[in-house]
Design an enzyme around this catalytic site. Sequence first.
Site, PDB file in Angstrom:
ATOM      1  N   HIS A  96       0.905  -1.213  -0.223  1.00  0.00           N
ATOM      2  CA  HIS A  96       0.020   0.125   0.183  1.00  0.00           C
ATOM      3  C   HIS A  96       0.803   1.340   0.065  1.00  0.00           C
ATOM      4  CE1 HIS A  96      -2.793   3.017   1.423  1.00  0.00           C
ATOM      5  NE2 HIS A  96      -3.839   2.373   0.928  1.00  0.00           N
ATOM      6  N   GLU A 144      -4.004   2.670  -7.217  1.00  0.00           N
ATOM      7  CA  GLU A 144      -4.280   3.654  -6.463  1.00  0.00           C
ATOM      8  C   GLU A 144      -3.385   4.874  -6.493  1.00  0.00           C
ATOM      9  OE1 GLU A 144      -6.551   2.839  -2.379  1.00  0.00           O
ATOM     10  OE2 GLU A 144      -4.506   2.323  -1.993  1.00  0.00           O
TER      11      GLU A 144
END
Lengths: 236, 236, 236, 236
Positions: A96, A144
């Site tokens: 992430h 993302e």
Amino acid sequence: MKRWSYPVVVLNFKAYREAVGSGAERLAYVAETVSKELGVTVAVAVQPTDVHRLSSRFELPILGQHVDPHEEGSWTGHVTAVALREAGAEGSLLNHSERRIGLSEIAIAVELLRKEGLRSIVCADTPLTSKAAGALRPDLVAVEPPELIGTGISVSKARPEVVTEAVRMVSSVDPGVPVLCGAGISTPEDVYRAIELGTVGVLISSAFVKSKDPQHTLTGFCQAALKSHESRSSRL
Amino acid sequence: MKRWSYPVVVLNFKAYREAVGSGAERLAYVAETVSKELGVTVAVAVQPTDVHRLSSRFELPILGQHVDPHEEGSWTGHVTAVALREAGAEGSLLNHSERRIGLSEIAIAVELLRKEGLRSIVCADTPLTSKAAGALRPDLVAVEPPELIGTGISVSKARPEVVTEAVRMVSSVDPGVPVLCGAGISTPEDVYRAIELGTVGVLISSAFVKSKDPQHTLTGFCQAALKSHESRSSRL
Amino acid sequence: MKRWSYPVVVLNFKAYREAVGSGAERLAYVAETVSKELGVTVAVAVQPTDVHRLSSRFELPILGQHVDPHEEGSWTGHVTAVALREAGAEGSLLNHSERRIGLSEIAIAVELLRKEGLRSIVCADTPLTSKAAGALRPDLVAVEPPELIGTGISVSKARPEVVTEAVRMVSSVDPGVPVLCGAGISTPEDVYRAIELGTVGVLISSAFVKSKDPQHTLTGFCQAALKSHESRSSRL
Amino acid sequence: MKRWSYPVVVLNFKAYREAVGSGAERLAYVAETVSKELGVTVAVAVQPTDVHRLSSRFELPILGQHVDPHEEGSWTGHVTAVALREAGAEGSLLNHSERRIGLSEIAIAVELLRKEGLRSIVCADTPLTSKAAGALRPDLVAVEPPELIGTGISVSKARPEVVTEAVRMVSSVDPGVPVLCGAGISTPEDVYRAIELGTVGVLISSAFVKSKDPQHTLTGFCQAALKSHESRSSRL
């Protein structure tokens, strides 16, 4: 590892105070309720301290937010795939943007998760890194753009070409790896667009965790996901 | 945070396969049994995934193995002090040689643990870094020369001057910070020596986790700790 | 290692485009000119690629901006104290807020710099971490609250108590370690205040590098440093 | 960026004491001499402190060993592509097993090197990570199983399938990205095999740096490289 039916809504609880411990239980309950009601796969990615607590109370898939690339042994302070599996996780996010790891570390962690029967979702920030992530054979890639995370400006609306390009590039390197879309998703329309652009689902965080009415919010997201998925399927 | 009576035996489960999930439960049960029987404070430092699982079943102090220096929020994949407290931890190790963090990160994490009412045990590898760690006002400093970790050659036997020097230097910077001693501790005699050299207890890992008879092993360690502590107290 | 006469002005070139390569030469020339004219010690902390280039052209002290805690050997991509010394550096910054390293790494790097006859300047962000840094026996500690770096709001004006407290705490752990003050220093008055608060000098970056007239700017800083240092000396 | 003629021999000086500062000059002189004599492209990857020193004295390509993913600015202690270019580098290694960086960091650093007209050589440890590295559009990928680095057991002899598989997988994702082979290469035969397996050259370190007669050693490597390259070309 059970197969996931699409669309998928992954709720990232991050380290938000509202989403840790008893708060995590409360939000997981909401997620499970909506998931069952609408028949949409909803998974929650939680702090490692909450994995067992939630997996022992709920049926929805519980994910870790990070895994270290070590099988077992003298790794004080690291989170292993073995530990996640023992705690009842069904998989984990990896890389992430708030917890980047190295290229080799991703490759090893994906492999260790697979060995434990766990699902790997590798996050990436651009179409190009999504392609690289896809080359490592994870179960899913989540694209993302970090500059949009937490902004409320969704990638699917502001930069749709990032999503379509990521889907195209991941598919070019491994057509079997589906793509999730995250970053700034805050309205049902954002969810609809994300899936319309070729993803199998979305990664949502603050829009759910910080919502005054999480059940209502999630219901909207799941309905939009279903609708977009069906619309796309009928076109294919 | 309850006061700890000395001596203290901290058992670091690391990421050993035997000490994760159901294995962690089994070993925590042994630790609690011996602790109660002999009246020695025994704490277990476990994977974050096991904190809640153990704290909800046992009374002995459960510690994390690492904390990230963030209060709460957008910190996917980080372990916060808030999350540890919510999971029932009583404190955490910090800066273990297998999970080093920065100087500022240690300072912030110690402060965040304190804010949550949790105990901080900062690990250091030399007398000098023990002194620096002590300057950050943790609840305890644990000195562990990394080259001896996991060797079965105890620092208290092989390099006693490291222990006495660490105790002296930590005390010079803050007399209120007690010192634990780790690295290679594998026999009751090692434990006895460690406390004799001025520490309030020991940090033990593989000698307990990998023992064929953990209860017998831990009993020996705790008896030696008690005996050494009493002998030193009577001399003071 | 030559002794530094106080006050000291350390100019951190960071990775500013204006301060790399030929730009570094230009700015080092200005620094040397002003230093000689006013008799103030001015050192420049530059990219590793510029150390040799500057040290072979100028007499003023050239510093690295970071050192890795390795003596020599298989450390591809690391910057060693040996390499800095070979390139003609006189020392190095360590643990700058833009390049944090671990507690043990700082301790080892300080020791390796000393072994090569090089000066170590350990950066810290608070009085408490300054104290811990001071415990590691560096040649200097530089306190820089990161939230003020690059803001133009100087720590000596906005948070003078951070400076006095850092000076006091470093001195408590090792009275022989002088303190520099950085973060947001942009006017001669900021320099004056910083030294008045008990430091031996300042760490300056953008105010010099980005100045339209670096010579004029630095002259002002050095005059203020001298004046404040003399004023304090006369009071002692 | 000049085109490289194949085969290529990249000499990684790492942080070996013999290969820093004046030692780097000595070894670069040897490398240039052999390169010119045999007409083989020989590049040296050196400490950042030596880039300018060598580029201003020699004509052979000088490479960095690492680049940080930042363009310019407040990045104290980081090595930028701008700084390498200003110092006269022709490119840089990236993600060496001794200096791993994240997936996104590699992607950004490759792009920044390209922007400065510099060559990027991304290291990877397995065929799978080589493929992922290749997806990021570097100029070359270097495959080096870290367990063989520095062993004297060459990957081309001990694990030829790693090399052929890496070549195949990089080519599958981008046929325009050539592959180098490293790890344990210590004899001319190792070099011959490496190129025979489909690479365009080798990455060599200790076998050259630690050689008692570097000129003789490198001559052997270059002759083998030439011979293998010609043999393969004649077969194609």
